[in-house]
Design an enzyme around this catalytic site. Structure first.
Site, PDB file in Angstrom:
ATOM      1  N   ARG A  82       0.836  -1.114   0.035  1.00  0.00           N
ATOM      2  CA  ARG A  82       0.101   0.101   0.105  1.00  0.00           C
ATOM      3  C   ARG A  82       0.895   1.246   0.028  1.00  0.00           C
ATOM      4  NH1 ARG A  82      -2.443   3.006   4.879  1.00  0.00           N
ATOM      5  NH2 ARG A  82      -3.519   4.697   3.574  1.00  0.00           N
ATOM      6  N   HIS A 126      -2.671  10.986   0.784  1.00  0.00           N
ATOM      7  CA  HIS A 126      -2.082  10.839   2.266  1.00  0.00           C
ATOM      8  C   HIS A 126      -1.365  12.255   2.673  1.00  0.00           C
ATOM      9  CE1 HIS A 126      -0.575   7.503   5.221  1.00  0.00           C
ATOM     10  NE2 HIS A 126       0.041   8.856   5.681  1.00  0.00           N
ATOM     11  N   GLU A 171      -6.812   8.509   6.598  1.00  0.00           N
ATOM     12  CA  GLU A 171      -7.161   9.329   7.979  1.00  0.00           C
ATOM     13  C   GLU A 171      -7.435  10.891   8.080  1.00  0.00           C
ATOM     14  OE1 GLU A 171      -3.500   8.842  10.394  1.00  0.00           O
ATOM     15  OE2 GLU A 171      -3.699   6.653  10.148  1.00  0.00           O
ATOM     16  N   ASN A 297      -6.985   1.789  10.138  1.00  0.00           N
ATOM     17  CA  ASN A 297      -5.535   2.097  10.837  1.00  0.00           C
ATOM     18  C   ASN A 297      -5.874   1.887  12.140  1.00  0.00           C
ATOM     19  OD1 ASN A 297      -4.710   2.466   8.234  1.00  0.00           O
ATOM     20  ND2 ASN A 297      -4.146   4.399   8.532  1.00  0.00           N
ATOM     21  N   TYR A 299      -3.614   1.763  16.034  1.00  0.00           N
ATOM     22  CA  TYR A 299      -2.430   2.083  16.897  1.00  0.00           C
ATOM     23  C   TYR A 299      -2.727   1.990  18.308  1.00  0.00           C
ATOM     24  CZ  TYR A 299      -0.176   3.407  12.327  1.00  0.00           C
ATOM     25  OH  TYR A 299       0.247   3.189  11.037  1.00  0.00           O
ATOM     26  N   GLU A 362      -3.221  -0.209   8.265  1.00  0.00           N
ATOM     27  CA  GLU A 362      -1.988   0.480   9.215  1.00  0.00           C
ATOM     28  C   GLU A 362      -2.056  -0.349  10.539  1.00  0.00           C
ATOM     29  OE1 GLU A 362      -1.012   4.245   9.267  1.00  0.00           O
ATOM     30  OE2 GLU A 362      -1.466   4.726   7.237  1.00  0.00           O
TER      31      GLU A 362
END
Ligand code: IFM
Length: 459
Positions: A82, A126, A171, A297, A299, A362
């Protein structure tokens, strides 16, 4: 490297194992072959904005070293890559005159990936908006959504004979919050009125781009990548629970609901009041254009309390005691399971449900890695982080959530925005002096995961 041989948690056949990167974070070559400046080139040149005065001018020099990077991916057995396209490489002014060298660069990259059986997943945005468009108001200007559609058409037309997996935005929340509310990312604006307009225009541009890609590449699979976070109240008090609900609305549902349900959440609209952006009637259905997948994504989680002194929404962040932290965030593996199951429950149920499939686009951890005397990079914390998260992804899949693939952030150490090069997220170590690449232990470990199509629990 040695690691334990625990029980193998097998992933479904056809599960896609990949890595992710983004143009500004790795490419460098900021002024080569006709690339125009982006808002990040401008932002990095403002004193004090980026740690250590770092910029993406050279980054990991991927623009020149991409053949080596593709070779490393092939050696690790990666099945998908990606990456994002730099809009100002394609359209130096953001619109109008096309830079063929920019399109050629990505076309060569796609060819090389396919030659190694690595499937390209292309992200269109991005965060590197052409500066020329920022000069006309950037994402606060509704016209930018139209220009994004033109750009999407161009890229899809050129790469669509080979690329079938497309992601419109990465995002959008970060663009809104870090870029236009806190001002810690480009373009460095701190204005809530602007920020929520930007949110709407990003979503609108997503809708336009979906149309553009479908038009150019009917067989494509299209998604958007959202950074989603489980939000936990710091206590059982009503006030803390309400604060957590507010943040969930502002960060998760603010993007999920328009994209998947074609409407903004009522509580968010009420909360925003006059800050709520003007919307036209036909825009919501456009934003909710049918999608093939949602990119998630993940985290960390957020633990939230009511904070009467916090401006705008009275939301306070709490750092839970006893947790382990990376250089940036609390490490909380169950959160990836929680967010996957929650999204599937809320948007994936019923025959006409808007959500069909998910990818983890991600997941990763910054670790201050360094080569040892023998030049090896041992990063056990990264291996542990990835393994613990994959165990949780496996759990979600076992419960019926259709997660189709997983992308580690990131292939290479790279430019981590306001942190500059201090944060190292790569499976591959980059020596920025020499641009030498060294596969870390985590890279070798991930290669085994891919080969076994599964993750082994620690013994
Ligand atoms: O480096 C970023 C990436 O650009 C977007 N998602 C989070 C990563 C780590 O902060």
């Amino acid at each position: 490297m040695s690691h334990s041989r625990g029980e193998l948690l097998a992933f479904p056949e056809g599960f896609v194992w990949g890595v992710a990167t983004a143009a500004y974070q790795i490419e460098g070559a900021h002024d080569e072959d006709g690339r125009g400046p982006s808002i990040w080139d401008t932002f990095c040149r403002q004193p004090g904005k980026i740690e250590n005065g770092d910029t993406g001018d050279v980054a990991a020099d991927h623009y020149h070293r991409w053949p080596e990077d593709v070779r490393i991916m092939a050696e690790l057995g990666l099945q998908a890559y990606r990456f994002s396209i730099s809009w100002p490489r394609i359209l130096p002014e953001g619109k109008g005159k096309v830079n063929p060298a920019g399109l050629d660069f990505y076309s060569r990259l796609v060819d090389a990936l396919l030659a190694h059986d690595i499937q390209p997943f292309v992200t269109l945005y991005h965060w590197d908006l052409p500066q020329a468009l920022q000069d006309q108001g950037g994402w606060a200007n509704r016209d930018t959504a139209r220009y994004f559609a033109e750009y999407a058409h161009l890229v899809a037309r050129r790469l669509g004979d080979r690329v079938t997996r497309w992601i419109t935005h990465n995002e959008p929340l970060v663009v809104v919050a870090a870029g236009h509310l806190q001002g810690i990312h480009a373009p460095g604006i701190r204005d809530p009125m602007v920020a929520f307009r930007v949110a709407h225009h990003l979503l609108l541009s997503h809708g336009y781009a979906v149309e553009a890609i479908r038009d150019e590449v009917p067989a494509s699979q299209i998604g958007i990548t959202l950074n989603l976070t489980p939000i936990h109240p710091a206590s059982e008090s009503e006030a803390d629970q309400q604060a957590a609900r507010r943040l969930d609305g502002l960060t998760n549902r603010m993007f999920l609901d328009p994209v998947l349900k074609g409407r903004y959440p009522e509580d968010v609209m009420d909360m925003l009041g006059p800050l709520f952006p003007p919307t036209e009637p036909d825009e919501m259905s456009r934003i909710a254009a049918p999608l093939d997948f949602l990119g998630v994504n993940y985290y960390t989680r957020a633990v939230i309390r009511h904070d009467p002194n916090s401006p705008l929404f009275q939301i306070g962040w709490v750092q839970p005691q006893g947790s382990e932290y990376s250089e940036m965030w609390e490490i909380y593996p169950p959160g990836i399971y929680e967010i996957l199951t929650r999204v599937w429950t809320d948007y994936g149920q019923g025959p006409d449900a808007p959500l069909r499939a998910l990818y983890i686009t991600e997941n990763g951890i910054p670790v201050p890695d360094m080569p040892d005397a023998e030049g090896k990079v041992h990063d056990p914390r990264r291996i542990r982080y990835l393994r613990d998260h994959l165990v949780q992804v496996h759990r979600a899949i076992a419960e019926g959530v259709p997660v189709r693939g997983y992308f580690v952030w990131s292939l290479l150490d790279n430019f981590e925005w306001a942190y500059g090069y201090r944060m190292r997220f790569g499976l591959v170590y980059v020596d920025y002096q020499t641009q030498t690449r060294t596969v870390k232990d985590s890279g070798r470990w991930y290669a085994e995961v891919i080969q076994e199509n599964g993750v082994r629990r620690e013994e």
